[in-house]
Write an enzyme that holds these catalytic residues in place. Structure first.
Site, PDB file in Angstrom:
ATOM      1  N   LYS A   1     110.011  70.200  -1.636  1.00  0.00           N
ATOM      2  CA  LYS A   1     110.275  69.083  -2.549  1.00  0.00           C
ATOM      3  C   LYS A   1     109.084  68.140  -2.534  1.00  0.00           C
ATOM      4  O   LYS A   1     108.635  67.695  -1.468  1.00  0.00           O
ATOM      5  CB  LYS A   1     111.507  68.337  -2.046  1.00  0.00           C
ATOM      6  CG  LYS A   1     112.530  68.011  -3.088  1.00  0.00           C
ATOM      7  CD  LYS A   1     113.702  67.368  -2.393  1.00  0.00           C
ATOM      8  CE  LYS A   1     114.780  67.024  -3.338  1.00  0.00           C
ATOM      9  NZ  LYS A   1     115.828  66.252  -2.678  1.00  0.00           N
TER      10      LYS A   1
HETATM   11  C1  E4P Z   1     118.248  65.101  -4.860  1.00  0.00           C
HETATM   12  O1  E4P Z   1     117.717  66.099  -4.446  1.00  0.00           O
HETATM   13  C2  E4P Z   1     118.439  63.880  -4.066  1.00  0.00           C
HETATM   14  O2  E4P Z   1     118.563  64.247  -2.714  1.00  0.00           O
HETATM   15  C3  E4P Z   1     119.690  63.118  -4.404  1.00  0.00           C
HETATM   16  O3  E4P Z   1     120.445  63.712  -5.419  1.00  0.00           O
HETATM   17  C4  E4P Z   1     119.501  61.649  -4.475  1.00  0.00           C
HETATM   18  O4  E4P Z   1     120.696  61.028  -4.868  1.00  0.00           O
HETATM   19  P1  E4P Z   1     121.062  59.495  -4.591  1.00  0.00           P
HETATM   20  O5  E4P Z   1     120.651  58.714  -5.765  1.00  0.00           O
HETATM   21  O6  E4P Z   1     122.557  59.512  -4.443  1.00  0.00           O
HETATM   22  O7  E4P Z   1     120.348  59.102  -3.321  1.00  0.00           O
END
Ligand code: E4P
Length: 221
Positions: free
Chosen positions: A83
């Site tokens: 990522k």
């Molecule tokens: C995606 O890969 C992220 O880990 C995640 O969906 C972030 O979401 P949040 O806005 O609830 O932190």
């Protein structure tokens, strides 16, 4: 539609993986910070538990640092997807990692323009954060619709991984837009799974069958 769990909690990952409903897992530094123990052990266990793609995120923001971290993260397992944040150096890393045969998930995508650029750079996945857009007064699901249309017009192979999902309706909307993947926190997956009418129906079946058993004590299937 593929379902990923958005969590680094091994108990939840195992629970939903055992149900056969998980196609992958996404983690991020915040999710890892919520878990006890050495994060390297946590990442190792997730990668060994899940057969599908597991997103592990780089921390650096310089190209060289991201490349170094990406190669280290990839050593956790064949199913690791690195990522990378949606920043200029991130896109450069995406391009180089693709050449090195390492798939990437571009995270922190908040616009269709960013999604186009990440796809052009060669991302395997892009993660638009729809809940955070909603929190900001924008319609998060709208960019999923837009990105879906654009990717389909140009036959981009990058998969749309809908992230920052806040409630089960987001999942339905993402599905209606034809999104490839939704990544869900365990509590949202739980809400999708449960329905009060299922509980009432099951309780009635059990009590009605008890009456049958009371009248036929020797009854076995
Ligand atoms: C995606 O890969 C992220 O880990 C995640 O969906 C972030 O979401 P949040 O806005 O609830 O932190």
């Amino acid at each position: 539609m593929k379902i990923f769990l958005d969590s680094a909690n091994i108990e939840s990952i195992k629970k939903y993986n055992d149900m056969g409903i998980l196609d992958g897992v996404t983690t991020n530094p915040t999710l890892l910070s919520k878990e006890k123990g050495d994060p390297r052990d946590v990442m190792n266990e997730i990668v060994r538990t899940i057969r599908g793609p597991v997103s592990l995120e780089v921390i650096g923001t310089d190209y060289e640092v991201m490349m170094d971290e990406a190669h280290k993260l990839k050593k956790y397992g064949q199913n690791v997807v690195v990522k990378v944040p949606m920043i200029p150096a991130g896109l450069r890393a995406v391009r180089s990692l693709k050449e090195d045969g390492i798939p990437t998930n571009v995270t922190l995508v908040f616009s269709s323009n960013q999604a186009i650029l990440a796809a052009k750079a060669g991302a395997a996945y892009i993660s638009p954060f729809i809940g955070r857009l909603d929190d900001n007064g924008q319609d998060g699901i709208n960019i999923i619709r837009e990105i879906g249309q654009i990717f389909s017009n140009y036959k981009f192979e990058t998969e749309i991984l809908v992230a920052s999902i806040r409630h089960p309706l987001h999942v339905i909307e993402a599905g209606k837009c034809g999104a490839d993947i939704v990544t869900l926190p365990p509590d949202i997956l739980h809400k999708m799974l449960m329905h009060p009418l299922t509980d009432v129906g099951l309780s009635n079946f059990i009590s009605d069958w008890k009456k049958v058993r009371d009248m036929n004590p020797d009854l076995v299937f």
